[in-house]
Design a protein around this motif. Structure first.
Motif, PDB file in Angstrom:
ATOM      1  N   VAL A 159       0.781  -1.068   0.048  1.00  0.00           N
ATOM      2  CA  VAL A 159      -0.067  -0.097  -0.035  1.00  0.00           C
ATOM      3  C   VAL A 159       0.981   1.209  -0.120  1.00  0.00           C
ATOM      4  N   LEU A 160       0.940   2.022  -1.076  1.00  0.00           N
ATOM      5  CA  LEU A 160       1.499   3.144  -1.066  1.00  0.00           C
ATOM      6  C   LEU A 160       0.709   4.388  -1.363  1.00  0.00           C
ATOM      7  N   ASN A 161       0.833   5.388  -0.607  1.00  0.00           N
ATOM      8  CA  ASN A 161      -0.256   6.639  -0.485  1.00  0.00           C
ATOM      9  C   ASN A 161       0.739   7.863  -0.021  1.00  0.00           C
ATOM     10  N   ASP A 162       2.038   7.916   0.040  1.00  0.00           N
ATOM     11  CA  ASP A 162       2.669   9.093   0.218  1.00  0.00           C
ATOM     12  C   ASP A 162       3.454   9.747  -0.892  1.00  0.00           C
ATOM     13  N   ASN A 163       4.060  10.681  -0.897  1.00  0.00           N
ATOM     14  CA  ASN A 163       4.703  11.610  -1.779  1.00  0.00           C
ATOM     15  C   ASN A 163       6.417  10.887  -1.538  1.00  0.00           C
ATOM     16  N   THR A 164       6.932  10.847  -2.748  1.00  0.00           N
ATOM     17  CA  THR A 164       8.230  10.272  -2.775  1.00  0.00           C
ATOM     18  C   THR A 164       9.302  11.358  -2.098  1.00  0.00           C
ATOM     19  N   ILE A 165       9.965  10.704  -1.224  1.00  0.00           N
ATOM     20  CA  ILE A 165      11.033  11.653  -0.417  1.00  0.00           C
ATOM     21  C   ILE A 165      12.419  11.290  -1.062  1.00  0.00           C
ATOM     22  N   LEU A 166      12.968  12.458  -1.470  1.00  0.00           N
ATOM     23  CA  LEU A 166      14.637  12.368  -1.949  1.00  0.00           C
ATOM     24  C   LEU A 166      15.486  12.366  -0.876  1.00  0.00           C
ATOM     25  N   GLY A 167      16.620  11.852  -0.883  1.00  0.00           N
ATOM     26  CA  GLY A 167      17.772  12.164  -0.109  1.00  0.00           C
ATOM     27  C   GLY A 167      18.779  12.819  -0.666  1.00  0.00           C
ATOM     28  N   LYS A 168      20.213  12.450  -0.400  1.00  0.00           N
ATOM     29  CA  LYS A 168      21.138  13.538  -0.925  1.00  0.00           C
ATOM     30  C   LYS A 168      21.425  13.218  -2.255  1.00  0.00           C
ATOM     31  N   GLN A 169      22.017  14.230  -3.020  1.00  0.00           N
ATOM     32  CA  GLN A 169      22.397  14.128  -4.299  1.00  0.00           C
ATOM     33  C   GLN A 169      23.933  13.285  -4.566  1.00  0.00           C
ATOM     34  N   LEU A 170      23.757  12.447  -5.438  1.00  0.00           N
ATOM     35  CA  LEU A 170      24.827  11.541  -5.564  1.00  0.00           C
ATOM     36  C   LEU A 170      25.863  12.092  -6.776  1.00  0.00           C
ATOM     37  N   GLU A 171      27.140  11.737  -6.638  1.00  0.00           N
ATOM     38  CA  GLU A 171      28.242  12.068  -7.458  1.00  0.00           C
ATOM     39  C   GLU A 171      27.791  11.433  -8.761  1.00  0.00           C
ATOM     40  N   ASN A 172      27.659  12.045  -9.821  1.00  0.00           N
ATOM     41  CA  ASN A 172      27.466  11.354 -11.021  1.00  0.00           C
ATOM     42  C   ASN A 172      28.661  10.503 -11.892  1.00  0.00           C
ATOM     43  N   PRO A 173      28.399   9.316 -11.758  1.00  0.00           N
ATOM     44  CA  PRO A 173      29.257   8.384 -12.309  1.00  0.00           C
ATOM     45  C   PRO A 173      29.663   8.441 -14.000  1.00  0.00           C
ATOM     46  N   TYR A 174      28.462   8.965 -14.434  1.00  0.00           N
ATOM     47  CA  TYR A 174      28.242   8.828 -15.888  1.00  0.00           C
ATOM     48  C   TYR A 174      28.696  10.144 -16.575  1.00  0.00           C
ATOM     49  N   SER A 175      29.137  11.268 -15.638  1.00  0.00           N
ATOM     50  CA  SER A 175      29.557  12.643 -16.254  1.00  0.00           C
ATOM     51  C   SER A 175      30.821  12.276 -17.110  1.00  0.00           C
ATOM     52  N   VAL A 176      30.929  12.930 -18.266  1.00  0.00           N
ATOM     53  CA  VAL A 176      32.009  12.959 -19.180  1.00  0.00           C
ATOM     54  C   VAL A 176      33.276  13.183 -18.309  1.00  0.00           C
ATOM     55  N   GLU A 177      33.397  13.983 -17.105  1.00  0.00           N
ATOM     56  CA  GLU A 177      34.554  14.240 -16.743  1.00  0.00           C
ATOM     57  C   GLU A 177      34.851  13.041 -15.768  1.00  0.00           C
ATOM     58  N   ASN A 178      33.817  12.319 -15.081  1.00  0.00           N
ATOM     59  CA  ASN A 178      34.354  11.179 -14.115  1.00  0.00           C
ATOM     60  C   ASN A 178      34.740   9.780 -15.137  1.00  0.00           C
ATOM     61  N   MET A 179      34.082   9.779 -16.197  1.00  0.00           N
ATOM     62  CA  MET A 179      34.208   8.755 -17.278  1.00  0.00           C
ATOM     63  C   MET A 179      35.626   9.139 -17.552  1.00  0.00           C
ATOM     64  N   ARG A 180      36.229  10.278 -18.009  1.00  0.00           N
ATOM     65  CA  ARG A 180      37.540  10.355 -18.234  1.00  0.00           C
ATOM     66  C   ARG A 180      38.507  10.039 -17.235  1.00  0.00           C
ATOM     67  N   LYS A 181      38.160  10.405 -15.976  1.00  0.00           N
ATOM     68  CA  LYS A 181      38.957   9.890 -14.797  1.00  0.00           C
ATOM     69  C   LYS A 181      39.077   8.455 -14.709  1.00  0.00           C
ATOM     70  N   ALA A 182      37.788   7.783 -14.937  1.00  0.00           N
ATOM     71  CA  ALA A 182      37.952   6.403 -14.888  1.00  0.00           C
ATOM     72  C   ALA A 182      38.798   5.713 -16.060  1.00  0.00           C
ATOM     73  N   LEU A 183      38.704   6.341 -17.219  1.00  0.00           N
ATOM     74  CA  LEU A 183      39.480   5.725 -18.151  1.00  0.00           C
ATOM     75  C   LEU A 183      40.831   6.014 -18.056  1.00  0.00           C
ATOM     76  N   ALA A 184      41.426   6.970 -17.291  1.00  0.00           N
ATOM     77  CA  ALA A 184      42.801   7.287 -17.141  1.00  0.00           C
ATOM     78  C   ALA A 184      43.377   6.316 -16.021  1.00  0.00           C
ATOM     79  N   GLU A 185      42.457   6.150 -14.886  1.00  0.00           N
ATOM     80  CA  GLU A 185      42.876   5.215 -14.060  1.00  0.00           C
ATOM     81  C   GLU A 185      43.017   3.771 -14.605  1.00  0.00           C
ATOM     82  N   LEU A 186      42.112   3.151 -15.414  1.00  0.00           N
ATOM     83  CA  LEU A 186      42.224   1.988 -16.008  1.00  0.00           C
ATOM     84  C   LEU A 186      43.410   2.024 -16.726  1.00  0.00           C
ATOM     85  N   LYS A 187      43.856   2.953 -17.693  1.00  0.00           N
ATOM     86  CA  LYS A 187      45.090   2.916 -18.506  1.00  0.00           C
ATOM     87  C   LYS A 187      46.402   2.969 -17.556  1.00  0.00           C
TER      88      LYS A 187
END
Length: 484
Positions: free
Chosen positions: A28-56
């Motif tokens: 039974v669901l009858n309430d509004n959605t409640i959000l928590g904290k903002q997460l750091e975005n792993p799919y941003s171009v910036e973070n994907m470039r960091k991930a690629l550099a670490e793998l290399k």
């Protein structure tokens, strides 16, 4: 009660729905959605470039994984729109390939719910709409923000090949894992030696309400910025059009091509379900969500499963993309529901449904009431479509008894066909049983509807039936109409 533009209808009978199966999950669901904290975005171009550099730098990449000149470039944009009115919202929704959400996609969901509205905005306006678009997306003249440039690889549904010829599955899996790791979003319980071992899975399951299969509802499974979608079949089962490696957020969005169910006047109605891996089997048993389910089922049956071949309630035009059905989780005082065609030019729902008058209406009553209001809507659409018709005299100023008796008849036929064969609506005043009395004479519901064209009174309706159709029982028409 009916005014020149408004059709209001009274509370329907309460009848129980027979449960037909047992299910794994009851909720039974009858309430509004409640959000928590903002997460750091792993799919941003910036973070994907960091991930690629670490793998290399760690020599984790094999030479066969990617081309030597491979670079991380923007593949998608994470954006949000702020429509100022229904016209702008309709314009956004014309692109059916986009998945819109009322809440940001890079926040924790602390508690799932049935709707969400940005707390920084007045609750009398449409909230932000979040989605992902291509870099060359042609933005309409609607207030919007580009929140992040993304690097996402879209996989084909049928095999493991990627759309990008320069990226293969092993590389993408390693890159995604590394990006999740450096942003603090990797679930350590799912990895061994830095490589995710879990196989891909397809979101699927079953949606029911009070044990009854809910047919034709849109189910979405989302992980971050990627959404896969499916629709429930006649057993309430669904299977989405894509796969994930990790868990995903399930939800039901109560809308289809022709209609959208609102939580009140403005908010889109949802059932935001769990974040999990594996099938989602849900039986909705109470609250506003139970009523959304039966409002949806009534709309789906009228638009998509109509066995009577009568007029669909709403036709999409350039200035209106969908029928808006607002459910108000409160008592309706002097009415259970109403329909008003003039709301098409405003932000208000065309149809308003209330939980009841003096007490909660049963799910059968909610279904029947929705059908009743859709019948008014279809009546209006029938008159508008008819060549040479007069929408003022034949609908707006037509006899209340004509409009309400017709809608009551449609209500009974749909509800007995799809919900309960023993269903009987109440008949009183202008809400007569004349349709139920005419059908045994051999007239079809479609014929009775066609005879509404150029009819503003009960007598005109009767005369149209007489003149349009040859029927051996035609002589009984006068007596039947005289009774009502």
């Amino acid at each position: 009660m009916a005014t020149s533009f408004l059709v209001s209808c009274q509370k329907e009978d309460n009848l129980d729905i027979v449960q037909i199966d047992d299910f794994e999950s009851i909720d039974v669901l009858n309430d509004n959605t409640i959000l928590g904290k903002q997460l750091e975005n792993p799919y941003s171009v910036e973070n994907m470039r960091k991930a690629l550099a670490e793998l290399k730098s760690s020599n984790a990449l094999k030479s066969s994984f990617i081309d030597d000149d491979f670079e991380i470039e923007t593949t998608h944009l994470y954006v949000r729109f702020l429509p100022k009115n229904e016209e702008e919202l309709n314009l956004l929704k014309q692109d059916t390939l986009l998945h819109f959400y009322d809440y940001p996609l890079d926040y924790e969901i602390v508690s799932p719910g049935i709707c969400y509205h940005d707390p920084t905005l007045p609750d009398t306006v449409i909230t932000w709409q979040y989605t992902v678009v291509a870099p060359d997306y042609n933005f309409p003249t609607i207030t919007h923000e580009i929140l992040s440039e993304l690097f996402l690889i879209e996989e084909k549904d049928e095999d493991s090949n990627l759309k990008s010829a320069t990226v293969n599955i092993p590389f993408w899996d390693m890159l995604e894992d590394k990006a999740l790791e450096i942003t603090g979003n990797l679930d350590e319980t799912n990895i061994s030696g830095g490589v995710l071992k879990a196989s891909k899975w397809r979101p699927a399951g079953r949606i029911t309400a009070n044990g009854r299969a809910i047919v034709g509802c849109k189910v979405k499974a989302r992980r971050w910025f990627t959404t896969h979608r499916g629709y429930t079949n006649t057993e309430g089962r669904f299977s989405c059009d894509g796969q994930f490696r990790r868990d995903a957020n399930y939800s039901v969005k109560w809308e289809r091509n022709y209609w959208s169910i609102r939580s009140g006047t403005w908010g889109q109605a949802y059932y935001n379900g769990p974040k999990q891996r594996g099938d989602w089997n849900l039986d909705i048993t109470g609250g506003a969500s139970l009523r959304y389910a039966f409002i949806h089922q009534a709309a789906y049956d009228y638009f998509y499963r109509n066995p009577f071949n009568t007029q669909i309630p709403f036709e999409k035009k350039w200035f209106r993309s969908e029928l808006k059905i607002g459910y108000y989780d409160k008592l309706g005082e002097d009415k259970a529901a109403d329909f008003a065609k003039w709301r098409n030019w405003f932000t208000f729902p065309h149809i308003r449904i209330y939980k009841g008058q003096n007490s909660d209406a049963s799910t059968t009553a909610i279904y029947a009431t929705t059908i009743h209001e859709l019948a008014h809507c279809a009546h209006w659409q029938k008159i508008v479509n008819a060549k040479g018709s007069n929408r003022i005299s034949d609908f707006i100023n037509a006899e209340t008894k004509l409009k309400e008796s017709w809608a009551r008849g449609v209500q009974r036929e749909f509800t007995t066909r799809f919900i309960s064969s023993t269903y009987r609506p109440s008949y009183h005043g202008d809400y007569t049983a004349i349709v139920h009395s005419l059908l045994p004479l051999g007239y079809s519901l479609r014929q009775l509807e066609d005879a509404l064209i150029s009819a503003s009174t009960m007598d005109e309706w009767k005369n149209n039936i007489k003149s349009k159709y040859e029927n051996s029982n035609k002589s009984q028409l006068d007596n039947i109409f005289d009774r009502f």
